[in-house]
Design a protein around this motif. Structure first.
Motif, PDB file in Angstrom:
ATOM      1  N   VAL A   1       0.286  69.377  44.616  1.00  0.00           N
ATOM      2  CA  VAL A   1       1.295  68.356  44.305  1.00  0.00           C
ATOM      3  C   VAL A   1       1.269  67.270  45.380  1.00  0.00           C
ATOM      4  CG1 VAL A   1       3.741  67.923  43.935  1.00  0.00           C
ATOM      5  CG2 VAL A   1       2.747  70.091  43.192  1.00  0.00           C
ATOM      6  N   ILE A   2       1.121  66.048  44.949  1.00  0.00           N
ATOM      7  CA  ILE A   2       1.171  64.907  45.860  1.00  0.00           C
ATOM      8  C   ILE A   2       2.299  63.990  45.420  1.00  0.00           C
ATOM      9  CG2 ILE A   2      -1.269  65.023  46.480  1.00  0.00           C
ATOM     10  CD1 ILE A   2      -1.837  62.848  44.460  1.00  0.00           C
ATOM     11  N   LEU A   3       2.633  63.026  46.261  1.00  0.00           N
ATOM     12  CA  LEU A   3       3.804  62.194  46.006  1.00  0.00           C
ATOM     13  C   LEU A   3       3.730  61.506  44.651  1.00  0.00           C
ATOM     14  CD1 LEU A   3       6.469  61.241  47.095  1.00  0.00           C
ATOM     15  CD2 LEU A   3       5.273  59.345  48.224  1.00  0.00           C
ATOM     16  N   SER A   4       2.551  61.056  44.276  1.00  0.00           N
ATOM     17  CA  SER A   4       2.422  60.327  43.018  1.00  0.00           C
ATOM     18  C   SER A   4       2.541  61.232  41.796  1.00  0.00           C
ATOM     19  CB  SER A   4       1.091  59.587  42.977  1.00  0.00           C
ATOM     20  OG  SER A   4       0.016  60.501  43.056  1.00  0.00           O
ATOM     21  N   SER A   5       2.518  62.540  41.985  1.00  0.00           N
ATOM     22  CA  SER A   5       2.552  63.461  40.844  1.00  0.00           C
ATOM     23  C   SER A   5       3.775  64.361  40.823  1.00  0.00           C
ATOM     24  CB  SER A   5       1.299  64.332  40.843  1.00  0.00           C
ATOM     25  OG  SER A   5       1.287  65.224  41.939  1.00  0.00           O
ATOM     26  N   VAL A   6       4.719  64.179  41.716  1.00  0.00           N
ATOM     27  CA  VAL A   6       5.844  65.118  41.825  1.00  0.00           C
ATOM     28  C   VAL A   6       6.658  65.216  40.550  1.00  0.00           C
ATOM     29  CG1 VAL A   6       6.102  64.952  44.307  1.00  0.00           C
ATOM     30  CG2 VAL A   6       7.362  63.358  42.844  1.00  0.00           C
ATOM     31  N   ARG A   7       6.741  64.132  39.778  1.00  0.00           N
ATOM     32  CA  ARG A   7       7.570  64.128  38.579  1.00  0.00           C
ATOM     33  C   ARG A   7       6.877  64.750  37.381  1.00  0.00           C
ATOM     34  NH1 ARG A   7      11.864  60.475  39.232  1.00  0.00           N
ATOM     35  NH2 ARG A   7      11.743  59.261  41.154  1.00  0.00           N
ATOM     36  N   LEU A   8       5.615  65.095  37.518  1.00  0.00           N
ATOM     37  CA  LEU A   8       4.831  65.616  36.402  1.00  0.00           C
ATOM     38  C   LEU A   8       4.815  67.138  36.424  1.00  0.00           C
ATOM     39  CD1 LEU A   8       1.767  63.208  36.642  1.00  0.00           C
ATOM     40  CD2 LEU A   8       3.814  62.968  35.240  1.00  0.00           C
ATOM     41  N   ALA A   9       5.280  67.737  35.327  1.00  0.00           N
ATOM     42  CA  ALA A   9       5.289  69.199  35.237  1.00  0.00           C
ATOM     43  C   ALA A   9       3.877  69.767  35.356  1.00  0.00           C
ATOM     44  CB  ALA A   9       5.935  69.631  33.929  1.00  0.00           C
ATOM     45  N   ALA A  10       2.905  69.025  34.879  1.00  0.00           N
ATOM     46  CA  ALA A  10       1.520  69.497  34.890  1.00  0.00           C
ATOM     47  C   ALA A  10       0.966  69.647  36.305  1.00  0.00           C
ATOM     48  CB  ALA A  10       0.644  68.551  34.082  1.00  0.00           C
ATOM     49  N   ALA A  11       1.620  69.056  37.297  1.00  0.00           N
ATOM     50  CA  ALA A  11       1.152  69.150  38.680  1.00  0.00           C
ATOM     51  C   ALA A  11       1.474  70.496  39.309  1.00  0.00           C
ATOM     52  CB  ALA A  11       1.766  68.036  39.516  1.00  0.00           C
ATOM     53  N   TYR A  12       2.314  71.284  38.669  1.00  0.00           N
ATOM     54  CA  TYR A  12       2.774  72.553  39.214  1.00  0.00           C
ATOM     55  C   TYR A  12       2.067  73.712  38.520  1.00  0.00           C
ATOM     56  CZ  TYR A  12       6.335  69.543  41.195  1.00  0.00           C
ATOM     57  OH  TYR A  12       6.977  68.543  41.881  1.00  0.00           O
ATOM     58  N   ASN A  13       1.663  74.722  39.302  1.00  0.00           N
ATOM     59  CA  ASN A  13       0.892  75.841  38.771  1.00  0.00           C
ATOM     60  C   ASN A  13       1.754  76.993  38.273  1.00  0.00           C
ATOM     61  OD1 ASN A  13      -0.644  74.845  41.583  1.00  0.00           O
ATOM     62  ND2 ASN A  13      -1.926  74.905  39.752  1.00  0.00           N
ATOM     63  N   TYR A  14       2.923  77.160  38.865  1.00  0.00           N
ATOM     64  CA  TYR A  14       3.755  78.331  38.563  1.00  0.00           C
ATOM     65  C   TYR A  14       5.180  77.891  38.247  1.00  0.00           C
ATOM     66  CZ  TYR A  14      -0.158  80.394  41.065  1.00  0.00           C
ATOM     67  OH  TYR A  14      -1.417  80.739  41.479  1.00  0.00           O
ATOM     68  N   TRP A  15       5.802  78.655  37.329  1.00  0.00           N
ATOM     69  CA  TRP A  15       7.155  78.328  36.876  1.00  0.00           C
ATOM     70  C   TRP A  15       8.001  79.590  36.778  1.00  0.00           C
ATOM     71  CZ3 TRP A  15       8.941  73.419  35.853  1.00  0.00           C
ATOM     72  CH2 TRP A  15       7.977  72.402  35.860  1.00  0.00           C
ATOM     73  N   GLY A  16       9.291  79.419  37.077  1.00  0.00           N
ATOM     74  CA  GLY A  16      10.235  80.492  36.855  1.00  0.00           C
ATOM     75  C   GLY A  16      10.804  80.408  35.446  1.00  0.00           C
ATOM     76  N   GLN A  17      11.626  81.382  35.109  1.00  0.00           N
ATOM     77  CA  GLN A  17      12.215  81.452  33.765  1.00  0.00           C
ATOM     78  C   GLN A  17      13.373  80.492  33.580  1.00  0.00           C
ATOM     79  OE1 GLN A  17      11.151  83.245  31.065  1.00  0.00           O
ATOM     80  NE2 GLN A  17       9.372  83.695  32.320  1.00  0.00           N
ATOM     81  N   GLY A  18      14.000  80.121  34.687  1.00  0.00           N
ATOM     82  CA  GLY A  18      15.107  79.182  34.610  1.00  0.00           C
ATOM     83  C   GLY A  18      16.458  79.850  34.753  1.00  0.00           C
ATOM     84  N   THR A  19      17.425  79.074  35.227  1.00  0.00           N
ATOM     85  CA  THR A  19      18.793  79.559  35.361  1.00  0.00           C
ATOM     86  C   THR A  19      19.745  78.462  34.875  1.00  0.00           C
ATOM     87  OG1 THR A  19      20.412  80.506  36.921  1.00  0.00           O
ATOM     88  CG2 THR A  19      18.994  78.769  37.775  1.00  0.00           C
ATOM     89  N   GLN A  20      20.765  78.885  34.136  1.00  0.00           N
ATOM     90  CA  GLN A  20      21.673  77.916  33.519  1.00  0.00           C
ATOM     91  C   GLN A  20      22.713  77.434  34.526  1.00  0.00           C
ATOM     92  OE1 GLN A  20      21.797  76.667  30.190  1.00  0.00           O
ATOM     93  NE2 GLN A  20      23.384  75.326  31.061  1.00  0.00           N
ATOM     94  N   VAL A  21      22.896  76.128  34.555  1.00  0.00           N
ATOM     95  CA  VAL A  21      23.975  75.501  35.320  1.00  0.00           C
ATOM     96  C   VAL A  21      24.830  74.718  34.341  1.00  0.00           C
ATOM     97  CG1 VAL A  21      24.572  73.780  37.055  1.00  0.00           C
ATOM     98  CG2 VAL A  21      22.684  75.367  37.468  1.00  0.00           C
ATOM     99  N   THR A  22      26.120  75.032  34.320  1.00  0.00           N
ATOM    100  CA  THR A  22      27.051  74.356  33.425  1.00  0.00           C
ATOM    101  C   THR A  22      28.166  73.733  34.241  1.00  0.00           C
ATOM    102  OG1 THR A  22      26.583  75.930  31.643  1.00  0.00           O
ATOM    103  CG2 THR A  22      28.597  74.616  31.455  1.00  0.00           C
ATOM    104  N   VAL A  23      28.365  72.430  34.063  1.00  0.00           N
ATOM    105  CA  VAL A  23      29.416  71.714  34.766  1.00  0.00           C
ATOM    106  C   VAL A  23      30.428  71.256  33.726  1.00  0.00           C
ATOM    107  CG1 VAL A  23      29.989  69.854  36.353  1.00  0.00           C
ATOM    108  CG2 VAL A  23      27.725  70.937  36.454  1.00  0.00           C
ATOM    109  N   SER A  24      31.594  71.878  33.772  1.00  0.00           N
ATOM    110  CA  SER A  24      32.583  71.612  32.732  1.00  0.00           C
ATOM    111  C   SER A  24      33.979  71.888  33.259  1.00  0.00           C
ATOM    112  CB  SER A  24      32.302  72.498  31.515  1.00  0.00           C
ATOM    113  OG  SER A  24      33.330  72.377  30.551  1.00  0.00           O
ATOM    114  N   SER A  25      34.927  71.094  32.755  1.00  0.00           N
ATOM    115  CA  SER A  25      36.327  71.333  33.128  1.00  0.00           C
ATOM    116  C   SER A  25      37.004  72.199  32.072  1.00  0.00           C
ATOM    117  CB  SER A  25      37.054  70.004  33.278  1.00  0.00           C
ATOM    118  OG  SER A  25      36.939  69.223  32.098  1.00  0.00           O
TER     119      SER A  25
END
Length: 126
Positions: free
Chosen positions: A102-126
């Motif tokens: 990953v370099i500065l010009s590619s940080v926003r691209l998902a394809a620049a990353y080799n490994y991914w987690g499953q994800g965690t939900q964040v909910t912001v609500s009143s």
């Protein structure tokens, strides 16, 4: 095979704070970059933040700059995302990502990353 596991998601009121953590296991991943992306329902995946091992340089997406802080403990293969002043529009599934090239010009691209987690939900609500 490197595996990434996120934790720390949940529900919080607007203006509140949450800290997400990501642990890399299954291999040595002390070099390269580790970061976070998020995806809200019906929206495209969005870059949030990234930190490089070398000098600990960081880079943030425009929508979170000044509110979120990313940090890394390379010895423990972990990365944290401190999220302050949360807004309803921050609601999304947050995923940890890691990549060796990953370099500065590619940080926003998902394809620049080799490994991914499953994800965690964040909910912001009143």
């Amino acid at each position: 095979q490197v595996q990434l596991l996120e934790s720390g998601g949940g529900e919080v009121q607007p203006g509140g704070s949450l800290t997400l953590s990501c642990v890399a296991s299954g291999g040595t991943f002390r070099n390269g970059a580790m970061g976070w992306f998020r995806q809200a329902p019906g929206k495209e995946r969005e870059f949030v933040a990234v930190v490089w091992r070398n000098a600990g340089n960081t880079y943030y997406g425009d929508s979170v700059k000044g509110r979120f802080t990313i940090s890394r403990n390379s010895a423990k293969n972990t990365v944290h995302l401190q999220m302050n002043s949360l807004k309803p529009e921050d609601t999304a599934v947050y995923s940890c990502a890691a990549g060796m090239g990953v370099i500065l010009s590619s940080v926003r691209l998902a394809a620049a990353y080799n490994y991914w987690g499953q994800g965690t939900q964040v909910t912001v609500s009143s």
